[in-house]
Scaffold this motif. Structure first.
Motif, PDB file in Angstrom:
ATOM      1  N   VAL A 123      16.360  38.999  -6.038  1.00 20.64           N
ATOM      2  CA  VAL A 123      16.374  37.947  -5.019  1.00 20.64           C
ATOM      3  C   VAL A 123      15.252  38.133  -4.005  1.00 20.64           C
ATOM      4  O   VAL A 123      14.858  37.182  -3.326  1.00 20.64           O
ATOM      5  CB  VAL A 123      17.767  37.921  -4.325  1.00 20.64           C
ATOM      6  N   GLN A 124      14.698  39.326  -3.909  1.00 18.04           N
ATOM      7  CA  GLN A 124      13.687  39.608  -2.885  1.00 18.04           C
ATOM      8  C   GLN A 124      12.469  38.681  -2.936  1.00 18.04           C
ATOM      9  O   GLN A 124      11.975  38.293  -1.879  1.00 18.04           O
ATOM     10  CB  GLN A 124      13.256  41.075  -2.947  1.00 18.04           C
ATOM     11  N   PRO A 125      11.941  38.292  -4.109  1.00 21.32           N
ATOM     12  CA  PRO A 125      10.828  37.331  -4.085  1.00 21.32           C
ATOM     13  C   PRO A 125      11.202  35.994  -3.446  1.00 21.32           C
ATOM     14  O   PRO A 125      10.393  35.384  -2.750  1.00 21.32           O
ATOM     15  CB  PRO A 125      10.468  37.153  -5.564  1.00 21.32           C
ATOM     16  N   VAL A 126      12.438  35.548  -3.646  1.00 22.67           N
ATOM     17  CA  VAL A 126      12.895  34.309  -3.017  1.00 22.67           C
ATOM     18  C   VAL A 126      12.961  34.503  -1.501  1.00 22.67           C
ATOM     19  O   VAL A 126      12.577  33.610  -0.730  1.00 22.67           O
ATOM     20  CB  VAL A 126      14.268  33.877  -3.586  1.00 22.67           C
ATOM     21  N   VAL A 127      13.416  35.670  -1.067  1.00 23.67           N
ATOM     22  CA  VAL A 127      13.468  35.985   0.359  1.00 23.67           C
ATOM     23  C   VAL A 127      12.040  35.984   0.927  1.00 23.67           C
ATOM     24  O   VAL A 127      11.804  35.503   2.038  1.00 23.67           O
ATOM     25  CB  VAL A 127      14.178  37.334   0.603  1.00 23.67           C
ATOM     26  N   GLY A 128      11.090  36.487   0.156  1.00 28.44           N
ATOM     27  CA  GLY A 128       9.690  36.451   0.578  1.00 28.44           C
ATOM     28  C   GLY A 128       9.178  35.034   0.731  1.00 28.44           C
ATOM     29  O   GLY A 128       8.439  34.722   1.682  1.00 28.44           O
ATOM     30  N   LEU A 129       9.560  34.140  -0.173  1.00 27.36           N
ATOM     31  CA  LEU A 129       9.163  32.730  -0.048  1.00 27.36           C
ATOM     32  C   LEU A 129       9.805  32.088   1.177  1.00 27.36           C
ATOM     33  O   LEU A 129       9.177  31.264   1.846  1.00 27.36           O
ATOM     34  CB  LEU A 129       9.542  31.965  -1.318  1.00 27.36           C
ATOM     35  N   ILE A 130      11.035  32.474   1.480  1.00 25.44           N
ATOM     36  CA  ILE A 130      11.696  31.964   2.680  1.00 25.44           C
ATOM     37  C   ILE A 130      10.931  32.424   3.929  1.00 25.44           C
ATOM     38  O   ILE A 130      10.709  31.651   4.860  1.00 25.44           O
ATOM     39  CB  ILE A 130      13.170  32.408   2.722  1.00 25.44           C
ATOM     40  N   ALA A 131      10.510  33.693   3.933  1.00 25.31           N
ATOM     41  CA  ALA A 131       9.728  34.211   5.060  1.00 25.31           C
ATOM     42  C   ALA A 131       8.415  33.448   5.198  1.00 25.31           C
ATOM     43  O   ALA A 131       8.019  33.072   6.312  1.00 25.31           O
ATOM     44  CB  ALA A 131       9.457  35.710   4.881  1.00 25.31           C
ATOM     45  N   LEU A 132       7.739  33.207   4.088  1.00 18.86           N
ATOM     46  CA  LEU A 132       6.483  32.450   4.135  1.00 18.86           C
ATOM     47  C   LEU A 132       6.718  31.026   4.635  1.00 18.86           C
ATOM     48  O   LEU A 132       5.945  30.515   5.448  1.00 18.86           O
ATOM     49  CB  LEU A 132       5.828  32.421   2.757  1.00 18.86           C
ATOM     50  N   GLY A 133       7.780  30.393   4.169  1.00 21.61           N
ATOM     51  CA  GLY A 133       8.097  29.046   4.616  1.00 21.61           C
ATOM     52  C   GLY A 133       8.387  28.994   6.107  1.00 21.61           C
ATOM     53  O   GLY A 133       7.909  28.101   6.812  1.00 21.61           O
ATOM     54  N   LEU A 134       9.166  29.946   6.597  1.00 17.56           N
ATOM     55  CA  LEU A 134       9.485  29.998   8.020  1.00 17.56           C
ATOM     56  C   LEU A 134       8.226  30.204   8.851  1.00 17.56           C
ATOM     57  O   LEU A 134       8.027  29.548   9.877  1.00 17.56           O
ATOM     58  CB  LEU A 134      10.493  31.115   8.291  1.00 17.56           C
ATOM     59  N   LEU A 135       7.349  31.083   8.394  1.00 14.54           N
ATOM     60  CA  LEU A 135       6.120  31.345   9.148  1.00 14.54           C
ATOM     61  C   LEU A 135       5.144  30.171   9.079  1.00 14.54           C
ATOM     62  O   LEU A 135       4.462  29.870  10.061  1.00 14.54           O
ATOM     63  CB  LEU A 135       5.469  32.639   8.667  1.00 14.54           C
ATOM     64  N   LEU A 136       5.072  29.496   7.938  1.00 10.83           N
ATOM     65  CA  LEU A 136       4.213  28.303   7.854  1.00 10.83           C
ATOM     66  C   LEU A 136       4.728  27.197   8.770  1.00 10.83           C
ATOM     67  O   LEU A 136       3.942  26.514   9.435  1.00 10.83           O
ATOM     68  CB  LEU A 136       4.132  27.800   6.410  1.00 10.83           C
ATOM     69  N   TRP A 137       6.038  27.015   8.807  1.00 13.19           N
ATOM     70  CA  TRP A 137       6.630  26.030   9.718  1.00 13.19           C
ATOM     71  C   TRP A 137       6.310  26.385  11.167  1.00 13.19           C
ATOM     72  O   TRP A 137       5.939  25.522  11.963  1.00 13.19           O
ATOM     73  CB  TRP A 137       8.134  25.976   9.478  1.00 13.19           C
ATOM     74  N   THR A 138       6.432  27.671  11.499  1.00 16.37           N
ATOM     75  CA  THR A 138       6.140  28.115  12.861  1.00 16.37           C
ATOM     76  C   THR A 138       4.662  27.915  13.190  1.00 16.37           C
ATOM     77  O   THR A 138       4.316  27.499  14.299  1.00 16.37           O
ATOM     78  CB  THR A 138       6.532  29.596  13.040  1.00 16.37           C
ATOM     79  N   LEU A 139       3.777  28.212  12.242  1.00 16.73           N
ATOM     80  CA  LEU A 139       2.341  28.006  12.464  1.00 16.73           C
ATOM     81  C   LEU A 139       2.039  26.531  12.708  1.00 16.73           C
ATOM     82  O   LEU A 139       1.266  26.188  13.598  1.00 16.73           O
ATOM     83  CB  LEU A 139       1.534  28.541  11.284  1.00 16.73           C
ATOM     84  N   ARG A 140       2.672  25.664  11.933  1.00 22.95           N
ATOM     85  CA  ARG A 140       2.464  24.231  12.129  1.00 22.95           C
ATOM     86  C   ARG A 140       2.908  23.797  13.525  1.00 22.95           C
ATOM     87  O   ARG A 140       2.201  23.068  14.224  1.00 22.95           O
ATOM     88  CB  ARG A 140       3.205  23.433  11.057  1.00 22.95           C
ATOM     89  N   LYS A 141       4.062  24.281  13.958  1.00 25.09           N
ATOM     90  CA  LYS A 141       4.549  23.971  15.304  1.00 25.09           C
ATOM     91  C   LYS A 141       3.618  24.553  16.366  1.00 25.09           C
ATOM     92  O   LYS A 141       3.346  23.930  17.385  1.00 25.09           O
ATOM     93  CB  LYS A 141       5.971  24.514  15.517  1.00 25.09           C
TER      94      LYS A 141
END
Length: 155
Positions: A123-141
């Motif tokens: 499951v860790q690669p999926v968790v990594g994608l979640i981290a990337l998604g959260l950080l990309l969303w934060t960068l956009r904001k």
């Protein structure tokens, strides 16, 4: 978002490299992705761990480097504070994504060592994608907040 990144001042990029390096050390050393004699890791580091560490560290560096100065608007200050919280959560989730599955005491307590290897490790690669998604969303904001502070709209 790429257009907004290209329009950032040149002074942002050296700060982004420094902050990204600090984030990489803070995430990579305790998870033993960056090998040091301080920490050990019984499960080998995979190539995807390096990719997730590099990508999340770069995003954290960018988010922290373009931190706008607080403005007089209360809404903007609250938005910046929420972005900081999201950045911390993104770093924590990134740490979970690249960390050793059997070194995570919470996971081992919940599912045991065999469960950590059989359930958490895949499951860790999926968790990594979640981290990337959260950080990309934060960068956009963060880029939107920066643009609002940098070029205020006249009343």
């Amino acid at each position: 978002m790429l257009k907004d990144l290209r329009e950032l001042p040149r002074t942002v990029w050296p700060r982004a490299v420094v902050y990204g390096g600090i984030a990489a050390v803070l995430i990579g050393v305790p998870s033993d992705v960056i090998d040091t004699p301080i920490f050990g890791r019984p499960v080998a580091v995979g190539w995807l761990d390096y990719v997730i560490l590099a990508a999340t560290s770069a995003l954290i560096g960018l988010i922290l480097a373009i931190r706008p100065s607080p403005s007089s608007e209360a809404g903007t200050e609250a938005a910046v504070e929420r972005q900081g919280t999201a950045t911390l959560w993104g770093g924590f989730v990134s740490f979970l994504a690249v960390g050793c599955p059997v070194c995570n005491q919470a996971i081992v307590a919940l599912v045991g060592v065999s469960g950590a290897l059989a359930w958490w490790a895949p499951v860790q690669p999926v968790v990594g994608l979640i981290a990337l998604g959260l950080l990309l969303w934060t960068l956009r904001k963060r880029l939107r907040t920066y643009r609002v502070n940098a070029c205020p709209i006249p009343a």
